[in-house]
Write a protein that holds these residues in place. Sequence first.
Motif, PDB file in Angstrom:
ATOM      1  N   GLN A 132     -37.292  22.732   6.733  1.00 37.85           N
ATOM      2  CA  GLN A 132     -37.253  22.833   5.288  1.00 37.85           C
ATOM      3  C   GLN A 132     -38.534  23.515   4.824  1.00 37.85           C
ATOM      4  N   PRO A 133     -38.518  24.061   3.594  1.00 37.02           N
ATOM      5  CA  PRO A 133     -39.726  24.709   3.099  1.00 37.02           C
ATOM      6  C   PRO A 133     -40.942  23.785   3.191  1.00 37.02           C
ATOM      7  N   GLY A 184     -38.467  28.903   3.420  1.00 37.90           N
ATOM      8  CA  GLY A 184     -37.095  28.866   2.933  1.00 37.90           C
ATOM      9  C   GLY A 184     -36.439  30.237   2.972  1.00 37.90           C
TER      10      GLY A 184
END
Length: 394
Positions: free
Chosen positions: A343-344, A362
């Motif tokens: 995930q970011p 992302g």
Amino acid sequence: MIKKFIKYTVSAAVLATMIQATPAFASPVTQGQIDATQGQINDFETKMQQLDNRITLAMANSEKLNNQIKTQQAKIEETKAEIEAAKKSLDTHKKVYSERLKSIQLEGKQSLATYAELLLTSTNLSEFLNRFTAISQIMEQDTDLLNGLNEKEQALKTAEEKLNSELDNLKKNQAELAAEQKSIEEAKNEVAAKLAASQNELQNLKDQQAQEEAARQAQIAQQQAQQAQQAQQAQQAQQAQQTQQQSQGTQQQSERPSSVKSAAVSTPATNVAIPTNSGSASAVIAYAKQFLGVPYVWGGTTPSGFDCSGFVSYVYRSVGVNLPRVSSSQQNVGTRISPSQVQPGDLVFRGSPAYHVGIYIGGGQYIHAPQTGDVVKIASYNPSSFSSAARILH
């Protein structure tokens, strides 16, 4: 009959122009060649990142060694002070002993005879015992004094040997570190030369491919122009015929495109969506992007120049997270996750132990300081190219 003749004339003209306009290249560039060269570049970049990581580790070891040198130098100074104190104590002991002997010799007596005379001249038993005790203490002190002299001399020799040994080890460590750094830099220069050659080869292939494509498009444009000219000639011939034939010819002309229109190709924009479940991740990514274009520098930990782990640790400090200095240590922080589940804000690593690290932002992209000669940039993220990932921000 005329209508059929016109149809054959137009068809023959179009066929002739297609044959005439077919491009022919002696040795066209293939996508396979470009992909193979790009693969070589990726391999060389990986080696560069590994060597950069070794240099970063060597620099960290160098800093550690420098701290050890400072500590060792302090010990050496302390040992020198102890040696000086031992020398002074030795000189003092020698002086006391020398004065004692000189005093006895000046009286023309031997030390034992002097002590015996003192005992025999005692007037009573109590005085005899007092003098005997005093003489025993003096003789014991003389013995201790001689033993002390020997111990001080031995301590002095031991301190000198220890000092020389520490200096030799220090010089050896410095020489080994210098040799290691030189070896890494030589290997890196060799890989850098190969990387530059592959990049030039790739650019030449792309340039040649672009030239071939331009030539092909020019021939297609020529073909389209010839087709339009033949269509115009056919239209003029049809206009000389009867009204019905002219009407049919006009209808055919309206159905046939006078020029080939280029279809507008729309490429959907890729919006990099940052999840709203982590304000810290968004802050890290926004802060990291401020350093796009900062050059890669060995051991760099500031905006004047970053290496990969120096960049990551600097960015994460902006949200109050202190990471270890090198990528192999950063790999063990946080929660270990699969590279396909990032995930970011997550860290992504290459190698085990890691030799390179970046920050996933992302949208199939990550930001990193690639290697020497490059700058902080955003690159495409392929999970298969990474060995592990870590979630620092929850």
